[in-house]
Design an enzyme around this catalytic site. Structure first.
Site, PDB file in Angstrom:
ATOM      1  N   CYS A   4       0.833  -1.203   0.000  1.00 34.73           N
ATOM      2  CA  CYS A   4       0.000   0.000   0.000  1.00 34.73           C
ATOM      3  C   CYS A   4       0.868   1.253   0.000  1.00 34.73           C
ATOM      4  O   CYS A   4       1.675   1.475   0.911  1.00 34.73           O
ATOM      5  CB  CYS A   4      -0.920  -0.011   1.211  1.00 34.73           C
ATOM      6  SG  CYS A   4      -1.880   1.510   1.390  1.00 34.73           S
ATOM      7  N   CYS A   7       0.333   3.391   3.144  1.00 30.72           N
ATOM      8  CA  CYS A   7       0.931   2.759   4.331  1.00 30.72           C
ATOM      9  C   CYS A   7       2.435   3.022   4.337  1.00 30.72           C
ATOM     10  O   CYS A   7       3.018   3.306   5.386  1.00 30.72           O
ATOM     11  CB  CYS A   7       0.660   1.258   4.355  1.00 30.72           C
ATOM     12  SG  CYS A   7      -1.014   0.806   4.871  1.00 30.72           S
ATOM     13  N   HIS A  46      -4.511   1.030   8.267  1.00 27.21           N
ATOM     14  CA  HIS A  46      -4.939   0.748   6.897  1.00 27.21           C
ATOM     15  C   HIS A  46      -6.410   0.372   6.878  1.00 27.21           C
ATOM     16  O   HIS A  46      -6.833  -0.599   7.490  1.00 27.21           O
ATOM     17  CB  HIS A  46      -4.125  -0.381   6.267  1.00 27.21           C
ATOM     18  CG  HIS A  46      -4.575  -0.669   4.864  1.00 27.21           C
ATOM     19  ND1 HIS A  46      -4.132   0.082   3.796  1.00 27.21           N
ATOM     20  CD2 HIS A  46      -5.458  -1.562   4.367  1.00 27.21           C
ATOM     21  CE1 HIS A  46      -4.717  -0.368   2.689  1.00 27.21           C
ATOM     22  NE2 HIS A  46      -5.527  -1.360   3.018  1.00 27.21           N
ATOM     23  N   ASN A  96     -12.993   9.807  -2.078  1.00 24.17           N
ATOM     24  CA  ASN A  96     -13.388   8.934  -3.186  1.00 24.17           C
ATOM     25  C   ASN A  96     -13.455   7.500  -2.666  1.00 24.17           C
ATOM     26  O   ASN A  96     -12.588   7.078  -1.908  1.00 24.17           O
ATOM     27  CB  ASN A  96     -12.348   8.993  -4.314  1.00 24.17           C
ATOM     28  CG  ASN A  96     -12.204  10.374  -4.898  1.00 24.17           C
ATOM     29  OD1 ASN A  96     -13.183  11.032  -5.195  1.00 24.17           O
ATOM     30  ND2 ASN A  96     -10.971  10.813  -5.060  1.00 24.17           N
ATOM     31  N   HIS A 107      -6.423   3.070   0.139  1.00 29.98           N
ATOM     32  CA  HIS A 107      -6.174   3.372   1.550  1.00 29.98           C
ATOM     33  C   HIS A 107      -7.015   4.615   1.788  1.00 29.98           C
ATOM     34  O   HIS A 107      -6.850   5.616   1.071  1.00 29.98           O
ATOM     35  CB  HIS A 107      -4.685   3.660   1.772  1.00 29.98           C
ATOM     36  CG  HIS A 107      -4.311   3.916   3.206  1.00 29.98           C
ATOM     37  ND1 HIS A 107      -3.473   3.074   3.885  1.00 29.98           N
ATOM     38  CD2 HIS A 107      -4.629   4.918   4.063  1.00 29.98           C
ATOM     39  CE1 HIS A 107      -3.279   3.549   5.111  1.00 29.98           C
ATOM     40  NE2 HIS A 107      -3.985   4.669   5.245  1.00 29.98           N
ATOM     41  N   HIS A 109      -8.507   8.001   2.340  1.00 31.60           N
ATOM     42  CA  HIS A 109      -7.866   9.307   2.387  1.00 31.60           C
ATOM     43  C   HIS A 109      -8.868  10.404   2.063  1.00 31.60           C
ATOM     44  O   HIS A 109      -9.803  10.210   1.307  1.00 31.60           O
ATOM     45  CB  HIS A 109      -6.654   9.398   1.452  1.00 31.60           C
ATOM     46  CG  HIS A 109      -6.916   9.084   0.022  1.00 31.60           C
ATOM     47  ND1 HIS A 109      -7.145   7.804  -0.453  1.00 31.60           N
ATOM     48  CD2 HIS A 109      -6.974   9.887  -1.062  1.00 31.60           C
ATOM     49  CE1 HIS A 109      -7.322   7.832  -1.757  1.00 31.60           C
ATOM     50  NE2 HIS A 109      -7.241   9.097  -2.156  1.00 31.60           N
ATOM     51  N   HIS A 111      -9.196  14.242   0.653  1.00 35.86           N
ATOM     52  CA  HIS A 111      -8.560  15.341  -0.091  1.00 35.86           C
ATOM     53  C   HIS A 111      -9.057  16.655   0.507  1.00 35.86           C
ATOM     54  O   HIS A 111     -10.251  16.808   0.770  1.00 35.86           O
ATOM     55  CB  HIS A 111      -8.964  15.324  -1.567  1.00 35.86           C
ATOM     56  CG  HIS A 111      -8.472  14.161  -2.336  1.00 35.86           C
ATOM     57  ND1 HIS A 111      -7.338  14.219  -3.129  1.00 35.86           N
ATOM     58  CD2 HIS A 111      -8.949  12.900  -2.454  1.00 35.86           C
ATOM     59  CE1 HIS A 111      -7.153  13.051  -3.705  1.00 35.86           C
ATOM     60  NE2 HIS A 111      -8.113  12.230  -3.307  1.00 35.86           N
TER      61      HIS A 111
END
Length: 123
Positions: A4, A7, A46, A96, A107, A109, A111
């Protein structure tokens, strides 16, 4: 996760432009910014997608979202008001999820986009 990307960024195996870090989260500049300010906020834990989150992730998700206004202020894109109460500045947050949601790195996240418009690709 051994393969990942995020990660590896969280464990500092891959360098990044870190703007915030604590025991649970890492925030860094996106290497392909879509706005003058484009930061990514990731959990060090994760979790592949938002769809995998459940009630055990509520505090983590809240912490991710609550970090956005602080980062916006630190990077000059917070919401501000003029003497007449008219708002200016601002930022956008986006998560997303899955291929149809535009997720490219699996993973979780967030934005955080900000800065004067128009942003690249917008009018």
């Amino acid at each position: 996760m051994t393969d990942c990307l995020f990660c590896k960024i969280a464990t500092k195996q891959i360098p990044s432009s870190i703007v915030y870090e604590d025991e649970e989260l890492l925030a860094f500049k996106d290497i392909h910014p879509a706005a003058p300010v484009h930061l990514l906020v990731i959990p060090k834990l994760h979790v592949a997608t938002l769809s995998e989150c459940n009630e055990t992730h509520v505090a983590l998700l809240g912490k991710m979202l609550a970090l956005a206004p602080r980062l916006a202020k630190e990077h000059g894109c917070e919401v501000s008001y003029d003497a007449d109460g008219k708002p200016g500045g601002g930022y956008k947050t986006l998560i997303n999820s899955g291929p149809d949601g535009g997720q490219e790195v699996y993973h979780l996240h967030l934005h955080m986009y900000g800065g004067p418009r128009p942003w690249p690709g917008q009018r």
